[in-house]
Design a protein around this motif. Structure first.
Motif, PDB file in Angstrom:
ATOM      1  N   ALA A   1       8.081 -15.118  42.361  1.00  0.00           N
ATOM      2  CA  ALA A   1       9.287 -14.359  42.025  1.00  0.00           C
ATOM      3  C   ALA A   1       9.029 -13.339  40.922  1.00  0.00           C
ATOM      4  CB  ALA A   1      10.405 -15.315  41.599  1.00  0.00           C
ATOM      5  N   PHE A   2       8.025 -13.624  40.062  1.00  0.00           N
ATOM      6  CA  PHE A   2       7.734 -12.743  38.931  1.00  0.00           C
ATOM      7  C   PHE A   2       6.234 -12.409  38.940  1.00  0.00           C
ATOM      8  CE2 PHE A   2      11.394 -15.309  37.693  1.00  0.00           C
ATOM      9  CZ  PHE A   2      12.286 -14.337  37.250  1.00  0.00           C
ATOM     10  N   PRO A   3       5.815 -11.398  39.692  1.00  0.00           N
ATOM     11  CA  PRO A   3       4.385 -11.070  39.793  1.00  0.00           C
ATOM     12  C   PRO A   3       3.830 -10.562  38.472  1.00  0.00           C
ATOM     13  CG  PRO A   3       5.726  -9.385  40.851  1.00  0.00           C
ATOM     14  CD  PRO A   3       6.656 -10.501  40.511  1.00  0.00           C
ATOM     15  N   PRO A   4       2.515 -10.654  38.277  1.00  0.00           N
ATOM     16  CA  PRO A   4       1.893 -10.212  37.024  1.00  0.00           C
ATOM     17  C   PRO A   4       2.173  -8.732  36.743  1.00  0.00           C
ATOM     18  CG  PRO A   4       0.348 -11.492  38.338  1.00  0.00           C
ATOM     19  CD  PRO A   4       1.534 -11.239  39.217  1.00  0.00           C
ATOM     20  N   LEU A   5       2.326  -8.404  35.473  1.00  0.00           N
ATOM     21  CA  LEU A   5       2.538  -7.017  35.032  1.00  0.00           C
ATOM     22  C   LEU A   5       1.295  -6.592  34.256  1.00  0.00           C
ATOM     23  CD1 LEU A   5       6.248  -7.388  33.809  1.00  0.00           C
ATOM     24  CD2 LEU A   5       5.474  -6.382  35.964  1.00  0.00           C
ATOM     25  N   VAL A   6       0.340  -6.046  34.968  1.00  0.00           N
ATOM     26  CA  VAL A   6      -0.954  -5.729  34.366  1.00  0.00           C
ATOM     27  C   VAL A   6      -0.797  -4.736  33.216  1.00  0.00           C
ATOM     28  CG1 VAL A   6      -3.258  -4.810  34.804  1.00  0.00           C
ATOM     29  CG2 VAL A   6      -2.089  -6.171  36.563  1.00  0.00           C
ATOM     30  N   GLN A   7       0.152  -3.789  33.374  1.00  0.00           N
ATOM     31  CA  GLN A   7       0.314  -2.748  32.355  1.00  0.00           C
ATOM     32  C   GLN A   7       0.739  -3.334  31.011  1.00  0.00           C
ATOM     33  OE1 GLN A   7       1.898  -3.018  35.239  1.00  0.00           O
ATOM     34  NE2 GLN A   7       2.018  -1.069  36.345  1.00  0.00           N
ATOM     35  N   THR A   8       1.459  -4.456  31.050  1.00  0.00           N
ATOM     36  CA  THR A   8       1.977  -5.003  29.800  1.00  0.00           C
ATOM     37  C   THR A   8       0.872  -5.540  28.899  1.00  0.00           C
ATOM     38  OG1 THR A   8       2.366  -7.176  30.802  1.00  0.00           O
ATOM     39  CG2 THR A   8       4.177  -5.590  30.879  1.00  0.00           C
ATOM     40  N   LYS A   9      -0.242  -5.964  29.476  1.00  0.00           N
ATOM     41  CA  LYS A   9      -1.359  -6.404  28.638  1.00  0.00           C
ATOM     42  C   LYS A   9      -1.902  -5.229  27.834  1.00  0.00           C
ATOM     43  CE  LYS A   9      -5.793  -8.798  28.712  1.00  0.00           C
ATOM     44  NZ  LYS A   9      -6.821  -9.493  29.544  1.00  0.00           N
ATOM     45  N   ARG A  10      -2.025  -4.089  28.505  1.00  0.00           N
ATOM     46  CA  ARG A  10      -2.473  -2.881  27.803  1.00  0.00           C
ATOM     47  C   ARG A  10      -1.466  -2.489  26.723  1.00  0.00           C
ATOM     48  NH1 ARG A  10      -1.500   2.381  29.617  1.00  0.00           N
ATOM     49  NH2 ARG A  10      -0.989   1.543  31.677  1.00  0.00           N
ATOM     50  N   GLU A  11      -0.189  -2.609  27.046  1.00  0.00           N
ATOM     51  CA  GLU A  11       0.857  -2.309  26.064  1.00  0.00           C
ATOM     52  C   GLU A  11       0.706  -3.205  24.839  1.00  0.00           C
ATOM     53  OE1 GLU A  11       5.668  -3.062  25.672  1.00  0.00           O
ATOM     54  OE2 GLU A  11       4.877  -2.394  27.607  1.00  0.00           O
ATOM     55  N   GLY A  12       0.522  -4.509  25.069  1.00  0.00           N
ATOM     56  CA  GLY A  12       0.383  -5.446  23.960  1.00  0.00           C
ATOM     57  C   GLY A  12      -0.829  -5.151  23.094  1.00  0.00           C
ATOM     58  N   GLN A  13      -1.933  -4.818  23.735  1.00  0.00           N
ATOM     59  CA  GLN A  13      -3.154  -4.524  22.988  1.00  0.00           C
ATOM     60  C   GLN A  13      -2.974  -3.290  22.101  1.00  0.00           C
ATOM     61  OE1 GLN A  13      -5.768  -4.182  26.373  1.00  0.00           O
ATOM     62  NE2 GLN A  13      -6.529  -6.297  26.177  1.00  0.00           N
ATOM     63  N   ARG A  14      -2.319  -2.250  22.624  1.00  0.00           N
ATOM     64  CA  ARG A  14      -2.123  -1.023  21.855  1.00  0.00           C
ATOM     65  C   ARG A  14      -1.200  -1.265  20.663  1.00  0.00           C
ATOM     66  NH1 ARG A  14      -3.368   3.845  24.585  1.00  0.00           N
ATOM     67  NH2 ARG A  14      -1.655   4.916  23.540  1.00  0.00           N
ATOM     68  N   ILE A  15      -0.177  -2.091  20.863  1.00  0.00           N
ATOM     69  CA  ILE A  15       0.771  -2.346  19.779  1.00  0.00           C
ATOM     70  C   ILE A  15       0.135  -3.230  18.716  1.00  0.00           C
ATOM     71  CG2 ILE A  15       2.939  -3.525  19.231  1.00  0.00           C
ATOM     72  CD1 ILE A  15       3.883  -2.491  22.039  1.00  0.00           C
ATOM     73  N   ALA A  16      -0.552  -4.286  19.136  1.00  0.00           N
ATOM     74  CA  ALA A  16      -1.205  -5.175  18.166  1.00  0.00           C
ATOM     75  C   ALA A  16      -2.194  -4.404  17.299  1.00  0.00           C
ATOM     76  CB  ALA A  16      -1.896  -6.318  18.900  1.00  0.00           C
ATOM     77  N   ALA A  17      -2.855  -3.404  17.892  1.00  0.00           N
ATOM     78  CA  ALA A  17      -3.851  -2.631  17.144  1.00  0.00           C
ATOM     79  C   ALA A  17      -3.228  -1.774  16.047  1.00  0.00           C
ATOM     80  CB  ALA A  17      -4.632  -1.740  18.110  1.00  0.00           C
ATOM     81  N   ARG A  18      -1.927  -1.534  16.114  1.00  0.00           N
ATOM     82  CA  ARG A  18      -1.244  -0.717  15.103  1.00  0.00           C
ATOM     83  C   ARG A  18      -0.972  -1.498  13.815  1.00  0.00           C
ATOM     84  NH1 ARG A  18       1.012   4.109  16.648  1.00  0.00           N
ATOM     85  NH2 ARG A  18       1.028   4.618  18.894  1.00  0.00           N
ATOM     86  N   PHE A  19      -1.092  -2.817  13.870  1.00  0.00           N
ATOM     87  CA  PHE A  19      -0.755  -3.654  12.718  1.00  0.00           C
ATOM     88  C   PHE A  19      -2.013  -4.350  12.206  1.00  0.00           C
ATOM     89  CE2 PHE A  19       3.108  -3.123  15.115  1.00  0.00           C
ATOM     90  CZ  PHE A  19       4.071  -2.931  14.141  1.00  0.00           C
ATOM     91  N   GLY A  20      -2.233  -4.267  10.907  1.00  0.00           N
ATOM     92  CA  GLY A  20      -3.414  -4.885  10.329  1.00  0.00           C
ATOM     93  C   GLY A  20      -3.361  -6.398  10.324  1.00  0.00           C
ATOM     94  N   ASN A  21      -2.170  -6.958  10.424  1.00  0.00           N
ATOM     95  CA  ASN A  21      -1.997  -8.421  10.388  1.00  0.00           C
ATOM     96  C   ASN A  21      -1.237  -8.837  11.639  1.00  0.00           C
ATOM     97  OD1 ASN A  21      -1.846 -11.069   9.637  1.00  0.00           O
ATOM     98  ND2 ASN A  21      -0.385 -10.755   7.965  1.00  0.00           N
ATOM     99  N   SER A  22      -1.944  -8.894  12.771  1.00  0.00           N
ATOM    100  CA  SER A  22      -1.270  -9.169  14.043  1.00  0.00           C
ATOM    101  C   SER A  22      -1.924 -10.321  14.790  1.00  0.00           C
ATOM    102  CB  SER A  22      -1.278  -7.924  14.932  1.00  0.00           C
ATOM    103  OG  SER A  22      -2.596  -7.587  15.318  1.00  0.00           O
ATOM    104  N   VAL A  23      -1.121 -10.974  15.633  1.00  0.00           N
ATOM    105  CA  VAL A  23      -1.593 -12.002  16.550  1.00  0.00           C
ATOM    106  C   VAL A  23      -1.202 -11.559  17.951  1.00  0.00           C
ATOM    107  CG1 VAL A  23      -1.333 -14.388  17.318  1.00  0.00           C
ATOM    108  CG2 VAL A  23      -1.391 -13.859  14.870  1.00  0.00           C
ATOM    109  N   LEU A  24      -2.153 -11.549  18.878  1.00  0.00           N
ATOM    110  CA  LEU A  24      -1.897 -11.156  20.260  1.00  0.00           C
ATOM    111  C   LEU A  24      -2.082 -12.370  21.164  1.00  0.00           C
ATOM    112  CD1 LEU A  24      -1.398  -9.032  22.493  1.00  0.00           C
ATOM    113  CD2 LEU A  24      -3.873  -8.581  22.465  1.00  0.00           C
ATOM    114  N   LEU A  25      -1.019 -12.735  21.879  1.00  0.00           N
ATOM    115  CA  LEU A  25      -1.074 -13.845  22.834  1.00  0.00           C
ATOM    116  C   LEU A  25      -0.911 -13.280  24.239  1.00  0.00           C
ATOM    117  CD1 LEU A  25       1.280 -16.423  21.054  1.00  0.00           C
ATOM    118  CD2 LEU A  25      -1.221 -16.367  21.000  1.00  0.00           C
ATOM    119  N   THR A  26      -1.890 -13.516  25.107  1.00  0.00           N
ATOM    120  CA  THR A  26      -1.817 -13.041  26.485  1.00  0.00           C
ATOM    121  C   THR A  26      -2.250 -14.155  27.425  1.00  0.00           C
ATOM    122  OG1 THR A  26      -4.090 -12.214  26.518  1.00  0.00           O
ATOM    123  CG2 THR A  26      -2.377 -10.684  25.777  1.00  0.00           C
ATOM    124  N   GLY A  27      -1.970 -13.949  28.715  1.00  0.00           N
ATOM    125  CA  GLY A  27      -2.435 -14.874  29.737  1.00  0.00           C
ATOM    126  C   GLY A  27      -1.978 -16.297  29.496  1.00  0.00           C
TER     127      GLY A  27
END
Length: 778
Positions: free
Chosen positions: A594-620
């Motif tokens: 019902a909810f297929p993977p959104l590949v683009q959102t991983k790229r979105e998360g990576q770009r946003i996390a990189a903007r912050f010096g103190n970030s945690v990125l959880l994927t997959g």
């Protein structure tokens, strides 16, 4: 016929009289053999093997009464008799019978909404049933455990228990019980907002029901879930049809309270559809059924609610005098009932009936009585969620008083009252309304507030320059039709630009133009919606110069001035803020359908996390509820990029399942978020499908995902009004964070990001840029 079809009659009639006639004993023996042969379940054989005694006879009689009580929705009596049965049967050495009585206790606790006690009992009952391999009891116990975990807000564990139940039931081959499990799973999916899955479960369940001799309670369960789904989607006529079918399905069962309550719902839906004759007939049927009940405290409250619904229907139908007669007949009962909500509703329905009868002074007194009762009750409620539920129930009294003030020309006084009402959901001690003291602080924003009153829609503009209010010319039903049509047009990338511009201009002329001379584009526009206004993507409204409102103004949606100014105390988001970014969680195999993977959102998360010096990125697979909870307490910026869901109120985000669940998903709902502490979080961005649609009918929405985060302490939330385009969403979020970290507040950053998307001819349709909305404060 399957042996399980005879289980209720065996428990309520044959077992208590087994020694009166050989026919009962033979029937029970044959049934016990069938249970073992077809399902591998020795429970009934073990019950029959116990030695006869007076204690056993008394225990079986008490068990029969407990089962009958539960079948008749008499939870208190069922609990009492089940307890007697447990004690008597255990003393008589009939452990199998005592185990069945314990299940009746659990079922009664679940129906009585006592989840903590229910879960305590189910844990022990599961161990005992597993040890004996009593598959029917085990399957039922897992179902009850799942329901009680859901009542307790633990949705992940609830889903796990229901899956265990379904597996056990299918292994043993219990068809009727599998139909019950399907109904419960469908109901859970309806509550979760996954309406397509709920619909498919319901459709298959109905096909199974009509293919065999199943009990009407199974059809009622399926139709009731379909009714709730249709109601959540705003499909009133479909909701009426399903509720009517649910009522008819339950007729030939002992569940008179359930039938009466369902018929009262049918009547309420008929009132909303304008079918007052049908509503009256269903109210009559419900009233007769309520009169047949034992008149316990719960029965009296159910009946009082139905009578108040009927009086409201009479007022809506123009029969105010009939409503007044009805209210007078139930006055004593309503005023002395334990439920504060019923006492409040009585006074506000009375106020509406008196107002419609042009008895303004008496209407004023009734509305004020309801407000006083509400304020007294608020003093005892510490939590925002509970307070919001009360304010939702009491809203008509505040609206009625505001209407009377507007009729006297006191629009400023009406606004003071309306802002006082809006501030009711905030936890803490209530103080006197202080709107005038707060106005001088509004030098950088202007508030545009709406209220749907009995006499029509009223709008105000207010800021440090003062208050201006006026009644709008558009009718509520006309506005609702155009507002939701406009929402659908904006949410469809293929919709006609001509149609969008037509409705955008019309809505602007109705809602903005009458007060536009007080609006300054240099100020943030803070909108306080009410009714259908909450569904409108305000950024996409268009003025006489063909400029979108979002081009001229940075826009925030707020729940009142008090709430807005409290949230403004939170500091800005900076590159040094502690960021928690969750992107593209790996859902289980069933949920992925019902909810297929959104590949683009991983790229979105990576770009946003990189903007912050103190970030945690959880994927997959790392992006679980447990992992999110581990990092939540210190989070200052929360960004979610993945799948969200919402119906007309409830909402949540889907996360990766825990290790012990390979099929489903971790679900974090608005209700659960509201109970957490997110007070360090200055901004939550929900870059997921439809995370903000629960805000379509503000001002008070106790189940919204956005509202849940705001109640939990998040200063501001960015959510989406429809299923956003993933590629454009990535680009818009990139522009949003670029502006945010350059010093813009959230509202202004969102305006700048939307402008960049809108300037591109390929993405100039409102679908691509108007779906994101800032809530809380700028």
């Amino acid at each position: 016929m399957e042996p399980e079809s005879y289980l209720d009659v065996a428990l309520t009639k044959w077992l208590p009289r087994r020694w009166e006639s050989g026919s009962y004993e033979r029937a029970l023996d044959a049934l016990a053999v069938l249970f073992e042969e077809r399902h591998g379940d020795r429970w009934l054989l073990d019950v029959l093997a116990a030695k006869r005694s007076d204690g056993m006879a008394a225990g079986l009689a008490a068990l029969a009464e407990a089962v009958r009580a539960n079948l008749s929705d008499e939870s208190d009596r069922a609990l009492e008799k089940a307890g007697e049965a447990v004690r008597s049967l255990r003393a008589a050495g009939d452990d199998a019978g005592a185990l069945r009585a314990e299940l009746e206790e659990v079922y009664a606790l679940e129906r009585a909404l006592r989840p903590a006690e229910c879960l305590e009992r189910t844990a022990a009952l599961v161990r005992k049933a597993e040890a004996k391999d009593y598959s029917w009891i085990l399957g039922q116990t897992f179902l009850e455990s799942g329901t009680c975990r859901g009542q307790d807000g633990d949705w992940g564990a609830a889903h796990h228990d229901r899956e265990l139940a379904l597996g056990e039931i299918r292994r043993a081959g219990y068809q009727d019980l599998e139909l019950r499990a399907a109904g419960i799973l469908s109901g859970a999916q309806t509550v979760a907002g996954n309406l397509l899955v709920a619909w498919n479960i319901g459709r298959k369940g109905l096909a199974t029901y009509w293919s065999g001799p199943y009990r009407g309670v199974r059809a009622h369960q399926i139709y009731f879930n379909l009714y709730r789904s249709a109601e959540n989607l705003g499909q009133r006529q479909a909701a009426y049809v399903f509720a009517k079918a649910a009522a008819l399905a339950i007729v030939d069962t002992p569940r008179r309270r359930t039938e009466a309550s369902t018929r009262a719902r049918v009547a309420r839906l008929a009132v909303e559809a304008g079918w007052f004759g049908e509503a009256n007939a269903e109210f009559e049927r419900a009233g007769k059924l309520f009169a047949q009940l034992d008149q316990t405290k719960a029965d009296r409250e159910y009946r009082a609610r139905a009578e108040l619904d009927r009086a409201e229907g009479e007022v809506a139908a123009g029969s105010s005098q009939a409503a007044l007669y009805r209210l007078e007949a139930i006055r004593s009962q309503a005023e002395n009932i334990g439920s504060a909500v019923i006492r409040i509703r009585f006074q506000q329905v009375l106020g509406d009936a008196l107002w419609r009868s042009d008895r303004r002074q008496l209407a004023d007194a009734a509305y004020r009585a309801a407000v006083e009762l509400t304020e007294q009750r608020l003093a005892t409620l510490p939590g925002s969620q509970e307070r919001a539920g009360l304010m939702l129930a009491a809203a008509k009294a505040y609206r009625g008083l505001a209407e009377l003030l507007c009729e006297r020309g006191d629009f400023a006084g009406a606004l003071r009252l309306w802002e006082w009402f809006r501030a009711g959901e905030a936890a803490g001690q209530r103080t006197e309304p202080d709107l005038d003291r707060r106005l001088p602080k509004l030098a950088r924003e202007s508030f545009l507030s709406y209220s749907v009153l009995p006499g029509g829609i009223v709008a105000w503009v207010y800021d440090d320059r003062g208050i201006q209010g006026r009644r709008l010319t558009v009718k509520s039903d006309t506005l609702e039709a155009v507002a939701f049509r406009f929402l659908r047009e904006c949410a469809d990338a293929g919709s006609s630009r001509q149609a969008i511009h037509r409705d955008a201009r019309q809505l602007y002329d109705w809602l903005i133009a009458p007060l536009s001379d007080r609006l300054d584009p240099k100020r943030t526009l803070v909108v306080e919606p009410d009714g259908a206004v909450g569904a409108i993507p305000m950024q996409a409204l268009m003025d006489a110069n063909s400029l979108y409102l979002g081009e001229r103004f940075a826009i925030t949606v707020a729940n009142g001035l008090v709430d807005y100014q409290r949230r403004m105390a939170a500091g800005p988001v900076t590159a040094g803020s502690k960021a928690l970014v969750v992107a593209n969680p790996a859902l289980g195999k069933e949920t992925t359908g019902a909810f297929p993977p959104l590949v683009q959102t991983k790229r979105e998360g990576q770009r946003i996390a990189a903007r912050f010096g103190n970030s945690v990125l959880l994927t997959g697979e790392q992006a679980t509820v447990t992992a999110l909870e581990q990092h939540r307490p210190e989070t200052e910026l929360f960004h979610f990029a993945g799948h969200g869901f919402s119906n007309a109120g409830n909402g949540g985000i889907l996360l990766a399942p825990e290790r012990n669940d390979a099929t489903g998903a971790g679900v974090l709902e608005g209700k659960r978020m509201a109970q957490q502490d997110w007070s360090r979080c200055r901004l939550a961005v929900l870059s997921a499908c439809s995370t903000g649609t629960g805000e379509a009918r503000g001002p008070v929405n106790p189940e919204s995902l956005v509202r849940g985060l705001l109640w939990a302490g998040v200063a501001r939330v960015v959510g989406t009004r429809w299923n956003v385009d993933a590629e454009t969403g990535v680009l818009l979020m990139d522009r949003f964070y670029e502006a945010l970290l350059s010093g813009s507040d959230a509202a202004a950053a969102l305006q700048r990001a939307a402008q960049r998307i809108r300037d591109n001819t390929a993405t100039s349709h409102p679908y691509y840029w108007a779906g994101f909305q800032n809530f809380g404060s700028r």
